[in-house]
Design a protein around this motif. Sequence first.
Motif, short mmCIF file in Angstrom:
data_model
loop_
_atom_site.label_atom_id
_atom_site.label_comp_id
_atom_site.label_asym_id
_atom_site.label_seq_id
_atom_site.Cartn_x
_atom_site.Cartn_y
_atom_site.Cartn_z
N GLN A 262 0.83 -1.21 0.00
CA GLN A 262 0.00 0.00 0.00
C GLN A 262 0.86 1.26 0.00
O GLN A 262 0.62 2.18 -0.79
CB GLN A 262 -0.94 0.01 1.21
CG GLN A 262 -1.75 1.30 1.33
CD GLN A 262 -3.06 1.11 2.05
OE1 GLN A 262 -3.61 0.02 2.10
NE2 GLN A 262 -3.57 2.18 2.62
N PHE A 263 1.85 1.30 0.85
CA PHE A 263 2.69 2.50 0.93
C PHE A 263 3.62 2.62 -0.28
O PHE A 263 3.94 3.73 -0.71
CB PHE A 263 3.48 2.52 2.23
CG PHE A 263 2.65 2.90 3.42
CD1 PHE A 263 2.25 4.21 3.61
CD2 PHE A 263 2.24 1.94 4.34
CE1 PHE A 263 1.46 4.57 4.70
CE2 PHE A 263 1.46 2.29 5.43
CZ PHE A 263 1.07 3.61 5.62
N SER A 264 4.06 1.50 -0.84
CA SER A 264 4.92 1.58 -2.02
C SER A 264 4.14 2.02 -3.24
O SER A 264 4.64 2.82 -4.05
CB SER A 264 5.61 0.23 -2.27
OG SER A 264 4.67 -0.79 -2.54
N VAL A 265 2.91 1.54 -3.38
CA VAL A 265 2.06 1.98 -4.51
C VAL A 265 1.77 3.47 -4.40
O VAL A 265 1.72 4.19 -5.40
CB VAL A 265 0.74 1.17 -4.53
CG1 VAL A 265 -0.28 1.82 -5.46
CG2 VAL A 265 1.01 -0.26 -4.97
N GLU A 266 1.58 3.95 -3.18
CA GLU A 266 1.34 5.38 -2.96
C GLU A 266 2.65 6.18 -3.03
O GLU A 266 2.65 7.40 -2.89
CB GLU A 266 0.69 5.60 -1.59
CG GLU A 266 -0.73 5.04 -1.51
CD GLU A 266 -1.31 5.12 -0.12
OE1 GLU A 266 -0.58 5.57 0.81
OE2 GLU A 266 -2.48 4.75 0.06
N ASN A 267 3.75 5.48 -3.27
CA ASN A 267 5.09 6.07 -3.37
C ASN A 267 5.51 6.80 -2.11
O ASN A 267 6.24 7.79 -2.16
CB ASN A 267 5.18 7.01 -4.59
CG ASN A 267 6.57 7.01 -5.18
OD1 ASN A 267 7.32 6.05 -5.07
ND2 ASN A 267 6.94 8.11 -5.81
N ASN A 268 5.02 6.30 -0.97
CA ASN A 268 5.49 6.81 0.32
C ASN A 268 6.74 6.01 0.68
O ASN A 268 6.67 4.98 1.36
CB ASN A 268 4.42 6.67 1.39
CG ASN A 268 4.80 7.35 2.69
OD1 ASN A 268 5.96 7.38 3.08
ND2 ASN A 268 3.82 7.91 3.38
N GLU A 269 7.87 6.51 0.22
CA GLU A 269 9.11 5.76 0.36
C GLU A 269 9.57 5.65 1.81
O GLU A 269 10.13 4.62 2.21
CB GLU A 269 10.20 6.41 -0.49
CG GLU A 269 9.90 6.36 -1.98
CD GLU A 269 10.92 7.10 -2.81
OE1 GLU A 269 10.92 6.92 -4.03
OE2 GLU A 269 11.72 7.87 -2.24
N VAL A 270 9.32 6.68 2.58
CA VAL A 270 9.76 6.68 3.98
C VAL A 270 9.14 5.51 4.74
O VAL A 270 9.83 4.72 5.40
CB VAL A 270 9.41 8.01 4.67
CG1 VAL A 270 9.70 7.94 6.17
CG2 VAL A 270 10.18 9.16 4.04
N VAL A 271 7.82 5.37 4.63
CA VAL A 271 7.11 4.33 5.39
C VAL A 271 7.32 2.96 4.76
O VAL A 271 7.54 1.97 5.47
CB VAL A 271 5.61 4.65 5.50
CG1 VAL A 271 4.88 3.56 6.28
CG2 VAL A 271 5.41 6.00 6.18
N ALA A 272 7.26 2.88 3.43
CA ALA A 272 7.47 1.59 2.76
C ALA A 272 8.85 1.02 3.09
O ALA A 272 8.98 -0.17 3.39
CB ALA A 272 7.30 1.75 1.25
N ASN A 273 9.87 1.86 3.05
CA ASN A 273 11.22 1.39 3.35
C ASN A 273 11.40 1.06 4.83
O ASN A 273 12.19 0.19 5.19
CB ASN A 273 12.26 2.42 2.90
CG ASN A 273 12.38 2.50 1.39
OD1 ASN A 273 12.18 1.51 0.70
ND2 ASN A 273 12.67 3.68 0.87
N TYR A 274 10.64 1.74 5.68
CA TYR A 274 10.67 1.41 7.11
C TYR A 274 10.13 0.00 7.33
O TYR A 274 10.74 -0.80 8.04
CB TYR A 274 9.84 2.43 7.89
CG TYR A 274 9.77 2.17 9.38
CD1 TYR A 274 10.82 2.55 10.21
CD2 TYR A 274 8.67 1.53 9.95
CE1 TYR A 274 10.77 2.32 11.58
CE2 TYR A 274 8.62 1.29 11.32
CZ TYR A 274 9.66 1.69 12.13
OH TYR A 274 9.61 1.45 13.48
N ILE A 275 8.99 -0.30 6.72
CA ILE A 275 8.40 -1.63 6.83
C ILE A 275 9.35 -2.68 6.25
O ILE A 275 9.60 -3.73 6.86
CB ILE A 275 7.05 -1.70 6.10
CG1 ILE A 275 6.04 -0.75 6.74
CG2 ILE A 275 6.50 -3.13 6.11
CD1 ILE A 275 4.77 -0.58 5.92
N GLY A 276 9.88 -2.38 5.07
CA GLY A 276 10.76 -3.33 4.41
C GLY A 276 12.03 -3.60 5.19
O GLY A 276 12.41 -4.76 5.41
#
Length: 456
Positions: A262-276
């Motif tokens: 969800q966050f990667s599709v929305e291109n929210n890199e900060v949160v997506a990379n935190y989860i990853g």
Amino acid sequence: MIRKLLFLFALLPSMLFAQHTIKGTFTPAEKFKFAFLYRVTAETSLFVANADVAEDGTFEIPLDSNTIPGTYRLVYAQPQDQFNFDFFVNNKEDIVLNFDIEKGLSFDKSSENKLYTSYNRSMALVNKSIRNYYSSGKEDKAGYTKIFTILKNTQDEFEKASEGMIANNFIKACKPYIPSSLEDVSTFSKNIKSNYFSNIDFGNKTLQNSNFLIKTTIDYVIGFIDRNNPDASYMENIDTVVKAIGDNPKIKAILLEILWNQFSVENNEVVANYIGSKYLLNIAKANNNKELANSITLFKNASIGNIGPDFNIEVKDENDKIKVSKLSKLEGSNNYLLFFWSTTCSHCLDEIPQLKEYIKTKKKENIQVVAIALDNDLYRWKDMTYDYPDFLHVFGEGKWDNPIGDQYNVTGTPSYFVLDKDKKIIGKPENIDEFKAYYEALEKANINASKEETKN
């Protein structure tokens, strides 16, 4: 005689095992053509049966005695993930439902689904009373106590009424926070958040095999945020979710992948990379999920703040001869624009001439365009490059199966990546207009920075 017996045996399975049915009516009838039934599991939805929708909007799907009780999904149009609804199948009763595009889902027959629908409706009414109380701004201790007494009694009554039903798992999991004394709206909101997962058992198989845990988790992560610092709130909420999931690795992997997507599709890199980085990459490696691990890594590598992945570029030397260099070796510009396009992409063909005219107004020492065509038609691409002599051109053979596009996590064309002189990714505008606005602001900032350096 033998042929007749074989025919009889062929009919026996449907005669013996057909036990209950799902019947329904769609409104307006002309909008519906089919109904596909799926059983929902933690990982996916499993096809069960389908039926055509008659001219009057009705359909019927028989269930056999081996039907597994649980949450089921009825898909009525494409795309499937948008046009569907869920309900319970306990294989103890027939289900008769109505689905109206305007009014939604209702049940004429099915004690379990009717009870759960009634529960959700009743709780919504009590929650409306709570919102009205806090909106009034008036303190009424007796009225406040009455509202929450109704809430408690409603919850208790439905828990008791649903004993032995599939719905009971969901009703118990939805048990709301009930204050023991009058609380102001700020305290009440904080307590709702801190008690959000108090009654949810992430190890419950019935909850896992439904959309409940997914929806509940997403609602929590995106619902309780500080508008002034949303990313910090998202990350804090994700940590809370992981703690609430506990020792349930299977559902943890599923929910974290959904959140990462969800966050990667929305291109929210900060949160997506935190989860990853903090959770999902290690889980993917432990589960030998190479595809997911690769996706997480590529997304992070192509995020703002990272050095752009390197690749070969053909450039002309001082003698006008072609030589192979690399992105990392390019010099002479303060910024570089990586423009991913395709000769068959209509949006690209609309934007690349605009990009050409815009770049003409800029000095090459300020910005250089590297145009990477994700394509299959070498000759068409080569012919088109002559129209853009000021660009550095790269042929990304294979289109969507190309290492350069993969390294930059390009999922659509055109795509823009703005790099600084050190090839660090500093911007990812969505289109030509966003790029122009971004670069104008960047150029202005660079000019101001140069002036400050001159002063000093």
